[in-house]
Design an enzyme around this catalytic site. Structure first.
Site, PDB file in Angstrom:
ATOM      1  N   ARG A 183       0.840  -1.196   0.000  1.00  0.00           N
ATOM      2  CA  ARG A 183       0.000   0.000   0.000  1.00  0.00           C
ATOM      3  C   ARG A 183       0.876   1.247   0.000  1.00  0.00           C
ATOM      4  NH1 ARG A 183      -3.660  -2.309  -1.755  1.00  0.00           N
ATOM      5  NH2 ARG A 183      -5.732  -2.647  -0.921  1.00  0.00           N
ATOM      6  N   GLU A 191      -4.040   7.376  -4.732  1.00  0.00           N
ATOM      7  CA  GLU A 191      -4.317   6.920  -6.101  1.00  0.00           C
ATOM      8  C   GLU A 191      -5.605   7.541  -6.640  1.00  0.00           C
ATOM      9  OE1 GLU A 191      -4.237   2.662  -5.747  1.00  0.00           O
ATOM     10  OE2 GLU A 191      -2.147   2.672  -5.113  1.00  0.00           O
ATOM     11  N   HIS A 229      -1.184   0.399 -10.080  1.00  0.00           N
ATOM     12  CA  HIS A 229      -1.862  -0.563  -9.183  1.00  0.00           C
ATOM     13  C   HIS A 229      -2.458  -1.742  -9.968  1.00  0.00           C
ATOM     14  CE1 HIS A 229      -4.004  -0.920  -5.046  1.00  0.00           C
ATOM     15  NE2 HIS A 229      -3.774  -2.125  -5.568  1.00  0.00           N
TER      16      HIS A 229
END
Ligand code: NAP
Length: 324
Positions: free
Chosen positions: A234, A263, A281
């Site tokens: 993360r 994000e 991601h």
């Protein structure tokens, strides 16, 4: 037991269509673009007994649904769901472990090689016609040969990455909240100690208040000038400002990042780092694995209302029972 076809399920966010389809085959489904109580259909809040979520579900939204029993999160990382609050209110939270483990570990290795051997830059070089005009791509300073790899977060994905690193012939050590039974990898009692003992750090720790900005300037300095940092866990676990500074100043050699703190906003300072390999991601983002995750989201809700139990409860809500 009432017919499960009568159960109202709220699908929140841009959930995988296969999960939505399976839920629609079994329940009454309402879709909401995000978990915002003011966007709920008027007078409908008390009808919803389940949420299937791709995105944030906060305490206020949980409180807005008085008959909520389960939140099925799409993803193994559930930092966007207030599971602690749900657990206190007797609401089950589930995630999607295991089905994505090998895919994410594969991506971590791809990022590691990209960052170390500059493969994306070498491909851009070819596509720009420079192989013809300028000759061979320069030899890379980085190599995996002789590296010592440390893993931050030795859970399911951490172990799958460690197995791959072993196959590369490199030693593995780790820092985890607790020592992991049955593995021979060297354990370090802190992240700083781990970073000082290795030159390659792979973070696959969850985003929690305890891991926030754990990878900081001191950790990066301890990794050293040949250091490679890979983050597949993360973005919140990294001090991104310190990381960009470390990459620019040569405190570490390179980084490979799949995740970011905010994000899809990637800090300009990281975008400017040529020694960073950046991905949007995509750790688990194959059709195969995302479909398996979608199945597990649907299965958790179906099992909860059909059998009275969740398939993959998260630790904060393991005590929650359906009472059926
Ligand atoms: P997991 O099996 O729960 O492993 C997490 C590990 O982190 C556990 O071993 C846990 O230790 C450890 N940990 C938790 N808090 C810690 C702390 N404060 N300090 C040190 N270690 C700590 O989860 P997983 O399936 O491997 O997934 C790990 C994470 O990867 C997810 O939470 C998610 O954020 C991320 N992820 C990213 C992608 C992507 O697309 N990039 C995809 C999937 C997952 P204990 O054993 O003590 O609990």
């Amino acid at each position: 037991m009432a017919d499960i076809q009568d159960v109202h399920v709220l699908v929140v966010g841009n959930l995988h269509e296969h999960a939505v389809k399976r839920l629609e085959e079994n329940f009454q489904v309402t879709r909401l673009s995000k978990a915002d109580a003011s966007a709920l259909p008027p007078d409908d809040a008390q009808n919803f007994r389940a949420i299937a979520a791709s995105g944030a579900v906060d305490a206020a939204f949980i409180d807005a649904l008085p008959n909520l029993e389960i939140i099925a999160n799409f993803g193994v990382g559930y930092d966007a769901v207030d599971a602690g609050h749900a657990g206190k209110k007797g609401v089950m939270v589930t995630n999607t472990p295991d089905v994505l483990t090998e895919e994410v570990a594969d991506t971590a290795i791809g990022l590691l090689i990209n960052a170390t051997r500059e493969l994306p830059k070498a491909e851009n070089y070819l596509r720009a016609g420079k192989w013809k005009s300028d000759g061979a791509y320069p030899l890379t300073r980085g190599s995996l040969r002789g590296r010592k790899v440390g893993i931050f977060g030795m859970g399911r994905i951490g172990l799958a990455i460690a197995r791959r690193i072993e196959a590369f012939g490199l030693p593995v050590s780790y820092f985890n909240r607790s020592r992991v039974d049955g593995v021979s990898y060297e354990y370090h009692g802190s992240l700083l100690e781990l970073a000082g003992a290795v030159d390659t750090l792979i973070s696959v720790a969850p985003g929690t208040p305890q891991t926030a900005k754990a990878v900081n300037a001191d950790v990066l300095k301890a990794l050293g000038p040949d250091g490679i940092f890979v983050n597949i866990g993360r973005g919140s676990t990294v001090d991104e400002e310190a990381l960009a500074q470390a990459l620019k100043s040569g405190t570490i050699m390179a980084a490979g990042l799949d995740v970011f703190a905010d994000e899809p906003n990637v800090p300009q300072a990281l975008l400017e780092c040529e020694n960073a390999s950046l991905l949007p991601h995509v750790g688990s983002a194959s059709q195969h694995t995302r479909r398996a995750m979608a199945d597990l989201v649907a299965q958790n809700v179906i099992s909860w209302f059909g059998e009275g139990k969740a398939v993959t409860p998260v630790s904060e809500t393991r005590h929650v029972t359906s009472g059926r």
